[in-house]
Design a protein around this motif. Structure first.
Motif, PDB file in Angstrom:
ATOM      1  N   VAL A   1      17.887 -26.029 -20.766  1.00  0.00           N
ATOM      2  CA  VAL A   1      18.549 -27.241 -20.298  1.00  0.00           C
ATOM      3  C   VAL A   1      19.308 -26.976 -19.001  1.00  0.00           C
ATOM      4  O   VAL A   1      19.685 -25.840 -18.712  1.00  0.00           O
ATOM      5  N   MET A   2      19.535 -28.053 -18.252  1.00  0.00           N
ATOM      6  CA  MET A   2      20.349 -27.948 -17.041  1.00  0.00           C
ATOM      7  C   MET A   2      21.804 -27.723 -17.436  1.00  0.00           C
ATOM      8  O   MET A   2      22.254 -28.192 -18.487  1.00  0.00           O
ATOM      9  N   ASP A   3      22.542 -27.045 -16.581  1.00  0.00           N
ATOM     10  CA  ASP A   3      23.959 -26.816 -16.808  1.00  0.00           C
ATOM     11  C   ASP A   3      24.661 -28.164 -16.942  1.00  0.00           C
ATOM     12  O   ASP A   3      24.473 -29.069 -16.134  1.00  0.00           O
ATOM     13  N   ALA A   4      25.427 -28.316 -18.002  1.00  0.00           N
ATOM     14  CA  ALA A   4      26.149 -29.558 -18.272  1.00  0.00           C
ATOM     15  C   ALA A   4      27.222 -29.243 -19.304  1.00  0.00           C
ATOM     16  O   ALA A   4      27.672 -28.109 -19.388  1.00  0.00           O
ATOM     17  N   ALA A   5      27.604 -30.229 -20.090  1.00  0.00           N
ATOM     18  CA  ALA A   5      28.626 -30.035 -21.117  1.00  0.00           C
ATOM     19  C   ALA A   5      27.945 -29.646 -22.423  1.00  0.00           C
ATOM     20  O   ALA A   5      27.596 -30.504 -23.218  1.00  0.00           O
TER      21      ALA A   5
ATOM     22  N   ASN B   1      16.107 -20.702 -29.656  1.00  0.00           N
ATOM     23  CA  ASN B   1      16.911 -20.157 -28.556  1.00  0.00           C
ATOM     24  C   ASN B   1      17.366 -21.326 -27.699  1.00  0.00           C
ATOM     25  O   ASN B   1      16.543 -22.157 -27.305  1.00  0.00           O
ATOM     26  N   PHE B   2      18.638 -21.391 -27.398  1.00  0.00           N
ATOM     27  CA  PHE B   2      19.190 -22.457 -26.563  1.00  0.00           C
ATOM     28  C   PHE B   2      19.697 -21.803 -25.281  1.00  0.00           C
ATOM     29  O   PHE B   2      20.609 -20.985 -25.320  1.00  0.00           O
ATOM     30  N   ARG B   3      19.067 -22.142 -24.160  1.00  0.00           N
ATOM     31  CA  ARG B   3      19.428 -21.513 -22.878  1.00  0.00           C
ATOM     32  C   ARG B   3      19.895 -22.571 -21.883  1.00  0.00           C
ATOM     33  O   ARG B   3      19.243 -23.594 -21.715  1.00  0.00           O
ATOM     34  N   VAL B   4      20.998 -22.280 -21.223  1.00  0.00           N
ATOM     35  CA  VAL B   4      21.507 -23.156 -20.168  1.00  0.00           C
ATOM     36  C   VAL B   4      21.159 -22.516 -18.825  1.00  0.00           C
ATOM     37  O   VAL B   4      21.491 -21.362 -18.567  1.00  0.00           O
ATOM     38  N   ILE B   5      20.465 -23.292 -17.993  1.00  0.00           N
ATOM     39  CA  ILE B   5      20.095 -22.818 -16.664  1.00  0.00           C
ATOM     40  C   ILE B   5      21.243 -23.148 -15.712  1.00  0.00           C
ATOM     41  O   ILE B   5      21.639 -24.308 -15.594  1.00  0.00           O
ATOM     42  N   ASP B   6      21.775 -22.136 -15.065  1.00  0.00           N
ATOM     43  CA  ASP B   6      22.935 -22.322 -14.177  1.00  0.00           C
ATOM     44  C   ASP B   6      22.678 -23.381 -13.112  1.00  0.00           C
ATOM     45  O   ASP B   6      21.546 -23.530 -12.616  1.00  0.00           O
TER      46      ASP B   6
ATOM     47  N   LYS C   1      31.911 -37.867 -18.466  1.00  0.00           N
ATOM     48  CA  LYS C   1      33.208 -37.196 -18.313  1.00  0.00           C
ATOM     49  C   LYS C   1      33.148 -35.746 -18.756  1.00  0.00           C
ATOM     50  O   LYS C   1      33.694 -34.860 -18.083  1.00  0.00           O
ATOM     51  N   ALA C   2      32.455 -35.496 -19.854  1.00  0.00           N
ATOM     52  CA  ALA C   2      32.344 -34.122 -20.371  1.00  0.00           C
ATOM     53  C   ALA C   2      31.573 -33.237 -19.389  1.00  0.00           C
ATOM     54  O   ALA C   2      31.955 -32.094 -19.149  1.00  0.00           O
ATOM     55  N   VAL C   3      30.476 -33.761 -18.831  1.00  0.00           N
ATOM     56  CA  VAL C   3      29.671 -32.979 -17.879  1.00  0.00           C
ATOM     57  C   VAL C   3      30.492 -32.697 -16.620  1.00  0.00           C
ATOM     58  O   VAL C   3      30.524 -31.559 -16.132  1.00  0.00           O
ATOM     59  N   ARG C   4      31.141 -33.701 -16.089  1.00  0.00           N
ATOM     60  CA  ARG C   4      31.965 -33.501 -14.879  1.00  0.00           C
ATOM     61  C   ARG C   4      33.049 -32.463 -15.136  1.00  0.00           C
ATOM     62  O   ARG C   4      33.299 -31.599 -14.307  1.00  0.00           O
ATOM     63  N   ALA C   5      33.697 -32.527 -16.291  1.00  0.00           N
ATOM     64  CA  ALA C   5      34.743 -31.559 -16.619  1.00  0.00           C
ATOM     65  C   ALA C   5      34.161 -30.157 -16.742  1.00  0.00           C
ATOM     66  O   ALA C   5      34.736 -29.195 -16.246  1.00  0.00           O
ATOM     67  N   ALA C   6      33.008 -30.036 -17.406  1.00  0.00           N
ATOM     68  CA  ALA C   6      32.388 -28.724 -17.603  1.00  0.00           C
ATOM     69  C   ALA C   6      31.978 -28.089 -16.290  1.00  0.00           C
ATOM     70  O   ALA C   6      32.039 -26.868 -16.132  1.00  0.00           O
ATOM     71  N   LEU C   7      31.539 -28.923 -15.326  1.00  0.00           N
ATOM     72  CA  LEU C   7      31.087 -28.400 -14.038  1.00  0.00           C
ATOM     73  C   LEU C   7      32.182 -28.412 -12.982  1.00  0.00           C
ATOM     74  O   LEU C   7      31.936 -28.014 -11.832  1.00  0.00           O
TER      75      LEU C   7
END
Length: 158
Positions: free
Chosen positions: A80-84, A117-122, A150-156
């Motif tokens: 997944v793309m980097d997010a919350a 496997n759950f991978r976050v792509i930077d 809001k969660a995604v913006r905060a996480a990034l």
């Protein structure tokens, strides 16, 4: 953008099961990611089915070819793309994916040999359409709930 790769022994999943999983695995990740069921977000998801001969997979130190058919090994890789992606959201995705697999396979619960496997792509490490992609412009698409935006913006930190 999300890519779900289902790795199984050759012939493990029928064409009808793959058709069902193409939809249910997409939604299993889409709903927690955007915060609701949003069919408009589906084009950003790909599901790939990879089959291997039973002599090309092993579990417990033994090739599947040397075990009985009751040994059921499957690896599902979610990128997944980097997010919350807080732990509770990751947990929801993994549980939804395993439930979708069990349902498609006609089982009451997932087999113990199924691993996710759950991978976050930077951010800045995902490319398509001739360039680098970011989740930030997708937040304006209208598919994400306000809570998830809001969660995604905060996480990034955006």
């Amino acid at each position: 953008m999300t890519i779900i790769t289902v790795n199984t022994a050759r012939g493990r999943l029928s064409l009808e099961q793959r058709r069902e999983l193409a939809e249910t695995l997409t939604d299993a990740v889409l709903v927690p990611e955007v915060g609701r069921f949003a069919p408009a977000a589906r084009p950003g998801f790909q599901v790939h089915f990879v089959e291997r001969e039973r002599d090309m997979m092993a579990i417990g130190g033994r090739l599947l070819a040397d075990t009985g058919p009751e040994v059921d090994a499957m690896v599902i890789d979610i990128a997944v793309m980097d997010a919350a992606w807080q732990p509770e959201v990751r947990t929801e995705v993994i549980e939804r994916v395993l439930a979708a697999l069990a349902a498609a396979c006609g089982l009451d619960k997932p087999a113990p040999g199924w691993w996710v496997n759950f991978r976050v792509i930077d951010e800045g490490s995902w490319g398509s359409s001739g360039g680098v992609l970011s989740v930030l412009p997708l937040l304006q698409s209208g598919v994400f709930t306000e809570e998830r935006v809001k969660a995604v913006r905060a996480a990034l930190g955006a």
